[in-house]
Write an enzyme that holds these catalytic residues in place. Structure first.
Site, mmCIF file in Angstrom:
data_model
loop_
_atom_site.group_PDB
_atom_site.id
_atom_site.type_symbol
_atom_site.label_atom_id
_atom_site.label_comp_id
_atom_site.label_asym_id
_atom_site.label_seq_id
_atom_site.Cartn_x
_atom_site.Cartn_y
_atom_site.Cartn_z
ATOM 1 N N LYS A 42 0.815 -1.218 0.000
ATOM 2 C CA LYS A 42 0.000 0.000 0.000
ATOM 3 C C LYS A 42 0.848 1.267 0.000
ATOM 4 C CE LYS A 42 -4.346 -2.040 0.990
ATOM 5 N NZ LYS A 42 -5.262 -2.554 1.990
ATOM 6 N N ARG A 94 -3.434 -10.081 5.365
ATOM 7 C CA ARG A 94 -3.821 -10.168 3.940
ATOM 8 C C ARG A 94 -2.659 -9.669 3.086
ATOM 9 N NH1 ARG A 94 -5.930 -7.002 -0.144
ATOM 10 N NH2 ARG A 94 -7.581 -7.930 -1.394
HETATM 11 N N1 HH2 Z 1 -7.310 -4.099 0.622
HETATM 12 C C1 HH2 Z 1 -7.613 -4.169 -0.686
HETATM 13 C C2 HH2 Z 1 -8.730 -4.900 -1.116
HETATM 14 N N2 HH2 Z 1 -9.499 -5.570 -0.239
HETATM 15 N N3 HH2 Z 1 -9.978 -6.214 1.963
HETATM 16 C C3 HH2 Z 1 -9.697 -6.171 3.272
HETATM 17 N N4 HH2 Z 1 -10.465 -6.822 4.151
HETATM 18 N N5 HH2 Z 1 -8.634 -5.453 3.749
HETATM 19 C C4 HH2 Z 1 -7.804 -4.756 2.928
HETATM 20 O O1 HH2 Z 1 -6.847 -4.099 3.416
HETATM 21 C C5 HH2 Z 1 -8.084 -4.775 1.522
HETATM 22 C C6 HH2 Z 1 -9.206 -5.529 1.077
HETATM 23 C C7 HH2 Z 1 -6.752 -3.460 -1.669
HETATM 24 O O2 HH2 Z 1 -5.756 -4.330 -2.174
HETATM 25 P P1 HH2 Z 1 -5.895 -5.077 -3.574
HETATM 26 O O3 HH2 Z 1 -6.995 -6.092 -3.500
HETATM 27 O O4 HH2 Z 1 -4.595 -5.592 -4.030
HETATM 28 O O5 HH2 Z 1 -6.237 -3.903 -4.560
HETATM 29 P P2 HH2 Z 1 -7.510 -3.604 -5.435
HETATM 30 O O6 HH2 Z 1 -8.629 -3.344 -4.506
HETATM 31 O O7 HH2 Z 1 -7.091 -2.415 -6.251
HETATM 32 O O8 HH2 Z 1 -7.811 -4.812 -6.281
#
Ligand code: HH2
Length: 285
Positions: A230, A264
């Site tokens: 992040k 995660r």
């Molecule tokens: N962060 C992201 C997405 N989902 N869910 C939870 N519970 N906690 C988090 O910190 C979280 C999440 C963002 O990361 P990523 O899935 O890689 O990115 P994107 O949402 O752009 O697909």
């Protein structure tokens, strides 16, 4: 101490069996991220093709993931990407979901839409991950209540405000989500809380949350932290998302120390190793 605690906890709050299992290990459970999206902030487009998604899921499992978190819409922690309708989200999931479920590792569905979450639960996903903490669409609360699945309630807000007390804000948000959950009949023991690193927070606020995570233990519920790649990492050490492994691991080790029981991450093997080594060192302390 344990006995006194369990006497105080009413049976309605007994942890969901899946959570009990996931949280019983000596180190936090590791949730591997699988983004079946063209536009996720760190790996958009890498796993949109079904064969790439399945290969990545197999890799996450081989590396030691305890949960696979599959998402088909970028949650847009940093804005700028295109919102997706439920139909498109399900169209991205359909070719891969059942194959991934067959790998035998619990799958969580990262979606704020109850239609999509319901579709994934029907296919065999076993955890709902709602980045709006049941507050964007209230039907999510009744869905998870009906299905009896664990739910991740993540803190979120539309815009970061550097002037607010972020810990107070998160606690207030969790209280509202828990109220919605209780009214819908979601047992407390089915809930995991997540402060939502990078969501509606300045970089400094993300650092504060990680530093003060233990304050959120007062809810008495398992905590999940997702700091992987992040942007707050780049505020300390300028880097592109793919160059943030060191910062991600630092954040996750601090989070584990602060009480996180699920981590995660996009980088499962490195995270599992770091957690195991940190735990082995702490055992000698
Ligand atoms: N962060 C992201 C997405 N989902 N869910 C939870 N519970 N906690 C988090 O910190 C979280 C999440 C963002 O990361 P990523 O899935 O890689 O990115 P994107 O949402 O752009 O697909």
């Amino acid at each position: 101490m344990m006995a006194a605690t369990s006497r105080l906890v009413p049976s309605a709050t007994a942890a969901h069996p899946l959570l009990q299992k996931l949280l019983s290990g000596p180190i936090p459970a590791v949730m591997g991220v699988l983004n079946v999206t063209p536009d996720s902030f760190s790996d958009g487009g890498n796993f949109l093709a079904p064969e790439h998604a399945l290969a990545q899921a197999k890799r996450l499992v081989a590396e030691g993931a305890d949960i696979i978190d599959i998402g088909a819409e970028s949650t847009r922690p940093y804005g700028g990407t295109r919102p997706v309708g439920a139909d498109e989200e399900m169209a991205r999931l359909r070719p891969v979901l059942s194959e991934i479920i067959k790998l035998g590792v619990p799958v969580s569905i990262d979606s704020m839409k109850p239609e999509v979450a319901g579709f994934a639960l029907d296919a065999g996903a076993v955890i709902a991950n709602d980045v709006w903490g049941l507050q964007r669409d209230r039907a999510m609360a009744s869905l998870v209540a009906q299905r009896g699945v664990p739910v991740i309630i993540m803190h979120n807000r539309d815009h970061a405000d550097p002037a607010i007390d972020i810990m107070q804000e998160i606690a207030g948000f969790f209280a509202r989500s828990l109220d919605i959950a209780a009214k819908a009949g979601v047992p407390l023991g089915h809930i995991v809380l997540d402060p939502g690193i990078g969501f509606g927070k300045t970089a400094e606020q993300s650092l504060i949350v990680l530093a003060r995570l233990d304050q959120l233990r007062r809810f008495g519920l398992p905590l999940l932290v997702g700091a992987s790649r992040k942007r707050f990492i780049a505020s300390v050490s300028p880097s592109e998302p793919g160059e943030r492994l060191g910062g991600s691991i630092a954040a996750h080790l601090i989070a584990a120390r602060g009480g996180a029981r699920i981590i995660r991450t996009h980088d499962v093997a490195e995270t599992v190793q770091a957690l195991k080594v940190a735990s082995a060192i702490e055992d000698q302390g």
